[in-house]
Design an enzyme around this catalytic site. Sequence first.
Site, short mmCIF file in Angstrom:
data_model
loop_
_atom_site.label_atom_id
_atom_site.label_comp_id
_atom_site.label_asym_id
_atom_site.label_seq_id
_atom_site.Cartn_x
_atom_site.Cartn_y
_atom_site.Cartn_z
N GLY B 325 40.41 47.67 35.38
CA GLY B 325 39.29 47.01 36.13
C GLY B 325 39.38 46.77 37.52
O GLY B 325 39.91 47.78 38.11
N SER B 326 39.20 45.66 38.10
CA SER B 326 38.80 45.76 39.46
C SER B 326 40.09 45.67 40.10
O SER B 326 40.37 45.73 41.36
CB SER B 326 38.22 44.39 40.06
N THR B 327 41.46 45.53 39.54
CA THR B 327 42.55 45.55 40.39
C THR B 327 42.91 47.02 40.78
O THR B 327 43.85 47.21 41.45
CB THR B 327 43.75 45.29 39.05
N MET B 328 41.87 47.89 40.56
CA MET B 328 42.07 49.24 41.20
C MET B 328 41.48 49.20 42.55
O MET B 328 41.68 50.22 43.28
CB MET B 328 41.43 50.12 40.32
N LYS B 329 40.77 48.34 42.94
CA LYS B 329 39.85 48.31 44.14
C LYS B 329 40.96 48.57 45.34
O LYS B 329 40.47 49.09 46.27
CB LYS B 329 39.15 47.15 44.19
#
Lengths: 380, 631
Positions: B325-329
């Site tokens: 999820g957004s932890t890839m951002k």
Amino acid sequence: MALNDFVDSTAANPLGRPRGIWSALHLDPILLFLLLILVSGGLFVLYSGADRNIDVVKAQGIRLGVAFVVMLVFAQLDPSVFRRWAPWLYGAGIAALLAVLLVGVGAKGAQRWLAIPGLPRFQPSELMKLVVPMMAAWYLSRHFLPPRFRHVMVGLAIVLVPMMMIIQQPDLGTSLLVGMAGIFVVFFAGISWKLISAFVALVSVSAPMMWFFVMRDYQKQRVLTLLDPQSDPLGAGWNIIQSKTAIGSGGLEGKGWLQGTQSHLEFLPESHTDFIVAVLAEEFGFVGMLALMTVYFLIILRCLYIAVTAQDSFSRLLAGALTMTFFIYIFVNVGMVSGLLPVVGVPLPLISYGGTSGVTLMAAFGVLMSIHTHRRMISA
Amino acid sequence: MPWGEFKDTAAERRLFQSRAMVMLVFVVILIGGLLVRMYQLQVIEHEVYTTLSDKNRVQVQSVPPPRGLVYDRNRILLAENRPVFSVTLVPERVDGMDQTLSQLGGILDVSEEDLERFERRLQEPRRPFQEIPLRYDLNEQEMARLAVHRHELPGVEVKAELVRYYPHSELTAHALGFVGRINRDELQRIDPVNYAGTNYIGKSGIERFYEDLLHGEVGYQHVETNARGRTLRVLERENPIPGEDLQLHLDLRLQKRAHELLDGRRGAIVAIEPATGGILALASVPGFDANKFVTGISVKDYRELSESRDKPLFNRALRGQYPPGSTMKPMLAIAALDSGATTRDYTIWDPGYFRLNDSGRRYRDWKRGGHGWVDLMDAMAESCDVYFYEIAVKMGVDTMYSYLSRFGFGEDAALDVSGALSGLLPSREWKRAMRSEPWYPGDSVNLGIGQGFMLATPLQLATATSLIANRGTWAEPRLLKEIEGDTPVSDYLPDGTHEPLKLKNPGDWEYVVGTMAEVMHGRRGTARRAGDDAPYRMAGKTGTAQVFSLAEDEEYDAEEIRERLRDHALFIGFAPVDNPKIAVAVIVENGGGGSSTAAPVARDLFDAWLLEFPASEDGALVGSVDAGGEE
């Protein structure tokens, strides 16, 4: 010391007069001395064979003491007493053997003992080792020697009947010794070599029959194991392998008293009973075996001398047979432990722990001493 | 007829004498024969029988080495060896197995399972006279009762054995792994000589990875035994070389805190010291008692563990593969800046959705109404999806793949953590091979917010986070800190093979870190609540991973399914921003939003590490204990 000096020490008294304490006690000092050497040496070996269990040595000491008393008692009796009593004892013995087969008590699948209330349990077959040669000697000495064929046959029958009864118990070892004791009487009586050859031939032929009809499976197994101990190294072959290892590893001088690893580490079975000679061989080596055999040989030599100098046929036959029975004990036991003969329960005379055999043997020596010390003054 | 009256006594005497001579010769020959036999055995074949006799009594026994101990970074024991007494039977010496077993059953508490296991072992091939264990871990009363009855039970023996013990059982089970009985497969693999006396082998984790170090070298003793195989004395002994003691980077206090923070939920926490790559905490909750596995877990207990819906045996930290999820951002931001797909000033209008072309499908932002005008800083702080949709499409899959793989995604980058999975970093080639389809721009859109095909483990997330904390310098995650003794750690740790991630403008690291700090401390940061009032600055990123489908083959339970279909809550971050001491990845399964569920967990860990036990270096703990006197 010349052999002659050795055997002639009492014969040097041609009048056979009671002379000193030995004659008064009806003991033969030479035989007594040899027996004491054997017995005391045996206790040392037993202490080691029983893994330093002093109680075993004490019990054996007591038993041997009793045996010596029995010997003393037998030595007091005149040989004519044995002769007169022989038929009655034989009859009683046969009756006792019959009783054993019918109502005997036993252990490990064998019926060997007779429990009469009020008396200690006893093994009639053991007594037959004395009674059978007595009976055979009684019968054969009644007739001219050498015996006629008819008399030989009766003599053999006297031997075979109790022998077959003992085999039924089953007790191959004792049966063998009883049989041998009787056969020796027949031999000493002068059975012709022709007949002996015929018997040997007969035995060779009947051996296979014995194998199929008389011998028990476990007895057959022992013979088979003797031929190839490795076939069953953990079972029946174990005893033979381990006792040979004990003997062989003893070497010339042995590992030293109490140092035998085979017996002390429990590899050697029955190290204080039937296989005690392996302990001796391991701890005292070939030198020890040589000493043991020398003592035994001297005892046999002295006894044969007693037989030869006996005054009547009955005494001669009995003395000769008892001597040879003693030898057979030695030969069968040592032969079995060293892997020459099948494993049969025969103790090493006067050294193995336990059993009534010690008493029987000493009684036999008592008879021999009696024969030697009761000689009449009139010599043939 | 009176005795001897008509007999020729002289002739009879002569006859007897000759027969006696024959017998004497007979005796001499036979005794001679016996002596020849003795001579043969004792002199000629003496050597043979001496050898036999020695072989008889002397046996070579192997002495297993004690297994190396495992400590945490403060020298607190995590794995030790404890003497355990067990009852064993030597079938060769037991007379009457059934009777012996039933008699033992009366003395000890022998369960059906013990008996079953025993019977099974009895059937298996084994060395002769090798004992078979029946019951482990006897208590004192049982030992006493057994001592009383022992003489009645030939072949029954009590054995003392050093057995692995994990004093902090559940806390360390997933991080350390555990040992267990050597099984048939392992028997093929191990060195039969060195393991001659060893019964246990590392099955997972550190115990497995450092098996060679922990095991040590087998020793030998020559013992004198009796015919029943009982050892009487030791003749000669070569001592075993004990296994090496290991010190791990793991901090038991932090590990404990991690477990407490996840208590009652399912999830995983991985904390790494960025400077060294040392794993400070590796928690997977729920856990299990590793001690149960050492001597053989009961069928019932195992079934309970393996069939539990919470999967306590499953190591979520290493093997749980989640959509990140957004932890890839943050990683994608680095990729976008460095590849030129965006700049610090580049701004977009977020209407609440993204479309690849005017008539295309709408890709929603998590915020219905959109974020309005956002630049990279805003996009990170508020976790704006549309911004990342756009730069993802601009970068394309190849660029994203290239950067993300350099962060360690799609591989197991850990040095000494056995059993870690590599997640899934999709690429054009991967999709063609696995799905027989080309890579669509829509796939890139999904990848832009860490959804779609992408899967990552908590360990991978923590690794990538620590790479950001290090501003591009790799320190591969590792558990081993020190080997007690002379052996340098570098001899045993595999080489790190990762090139540092160098950016065209190294300042971009600082910029992206700044955007992550904004997540924690910014006015509109998604984790501002978690970052509140901190005496230090931290960097982080929340994430929420959709659970698209779940294999629910169990009976229908509306309540349960609703809970299990909830989003996973994720968080990555490190602290302090300027001198990172700790980098963490947190995942709470079905925990809902990352900001509300996972971020507070991370904040708690930061506080614990930086404020509560700050002097976490060697000896500090011992010192503080010593100082805690009456004064």
